[in-house]
Enzyme design. Structure first.
Site, mmCIF file in Angstrom:
data_model
loop_
_atom_site.group_PDB
_atom_site.id
_atom_site.type_symbol
_atom_site.label_atom_id
_atom_site.label_comp_id
_atom_site.label_asym_id
_atom_site.label_seq_id
_atom_site.Cartn_x
_atom_site.Cartn_y
_atom_site.Cartn_z
ATOM 1 C CB SER A 117 -0.892 0.020 1.245
ATOM 2 O OG SER A 117 -1.550 1.261 1.372
ATOM 3 C CE1 TYR A 141 -3.944 -2.035 4.778
ATOM 4 C CE2 TYR A 141 -3.543 0.223 4.083
ATOM 5 C CZ TYR A 141 -3.742 -1.100 3.769
ATOM 6 O OH TYR A 141 -3.735 -1.502 2.456
ATOM 7 C CE LYS A 145 -1.563 -4.428 3.041
ATOM 8 N NZ LYS A 145 -1.647 -5.741 2.361
#
Length: 324
Positions: A117, A141, A145
């Site tokens: 991402s 998040y 990643k």
């Protein structure tokens, strides 16, 4: 040359499954259906309902289907929610990736395309994001990643002299939109396109969060890339890995120019035929004016290109949602 797609019943994963099949590469899907939908997986594609945290299930799937590689899409993808649920996010995205790597090593599978991402960059101070920009994620998040990329990098180093040295690449992207198949659509309650679509279907007025940013029309500018283009890049990456061709450790799948929220809203009204004037709400804290990534490396190596206009993005997404 079967490839396993983890999370292949999700919005992005299901498009990758179709792109693999179209390229003559048989896919197999492993998904726990926590956010994916069984109906998104074509009937002729082998499907295993299991979690990526289940090492035995992942290894067994790799062995039974004689997989040449893994496209690892499965994960918890909601950046905002990850702030409230960091432990869940790390379990799915960090531990999940570790388990996939462990199962791959045990099964002798050495090719991995990781769905990463652009959240790994956080809120960059430059308007155009390149792969070498410092990583400074601002949510669990994004952090998960980035840690996933580190795990993959370290496993590649550890297996370099082994019988099956890990070959890998990570693909980083921002906002994935549209549909490449009328039976598959974005079901996320947190993404702009489905939020606007649901508002319009309900006869409500969509909202723009702030119109006083330092951009051409005062609204945020972001990368919006069509899901079919994203899927195609994953397939090319898998083909390069399987062929032993040179490949970078990471690629941005960026639009180069970006689109503003107002441009998206204008296209929504134009394409759907629903005339509306979006409401203007307050800024969201921490929202930068503009974040757009380059796609130069991916264009060089992965045949990456933005093949869809903003109207195409809205039209394909709207048609898929209307078909529900």
């Amino acid at each position: 040359m079967t490839w396993l797609v983890t999370g292949g019943a999700g919005y992005i994963g299901a498009h990758i499954v179709r792109a693999l099949a179209d390229a003559g590469i048989p896919p197999v899907v492993l998904d726990d259906l926590s956010s994916g939908r069984r109906g998104f997986v074509p009937d002729d594609v082998p499907f295993v309902e299991a979690s990526i945290l289940d090492r035995d299930a992942v290894e067994q799937t790799l062995r039974e289907h004689d997989c040449a590689g893994v496209i690892h899409v499965a994960g918890f993808k909601y950046a905002g929610v990850s702030v409230r649920r960091p432990l869940h996010t790390y379990a799915q995205n960090v531990e999940g990736t570790r388990v996939v790597l462990e199962a791959m090593e045990a099964a002798g599978v050495a090719n991995l395309v990781f769905s990463s991402s652009a959240a790994v960059y956080g809120t960059p101070s430059v308007p155009l994001v390149t792969e070498d920009l410092p990583k400074n994620p601002t949510s669990p998040y994004g952090e998960s990643k980035l840690i996933g990329e580190w795990l993959i990098r370290d496993q590649a180093v550890a297996t370099a002299e082994s019988e099956h040295p890990l070959r890998h690449t990570s693909l980083r992207y921002f906002n994935v939109v549209g549909s490449g198949d009328p039976s598959v659509y974005d079901v996320s309650p947190h993404n702009l396109f489905p939020i606007v679509f649901e508002k319009l279907i309900a006869g409500e007025t969509p909202t723009i969060n702030g119109d006083d940013y330092a951009t051409e029309d005062g609204t945020n500018v972001r990368d919006y890339v069509h899901v079919a283009d994203i899927a195609a890049a994953h397939v090319v990456a898998a083909q390069l890995l399987a062929a032993g061709e040179p490949i970078e450790a990471a690629y941005n799948l960026g639009s180069q120019n970006g689109l503003s929220v107002k441009q998206i809203m204008d296209a929504m009204a134009r394409v759907t035929g629903i005339d509306f004037t979006p409401a203007i709400g307050p800024r969201r804290p921490g929202d930068p004016d503009r974040i757009v990534a380059t796609g130069d490396l991916a264009a060089r190596d992965l045949d990456w290109a933005n093949r869809y206009t903003v109207d195409d993005m809205v039209r394909t997404g709207w048609e898929a949602r209307q078909g529900v």
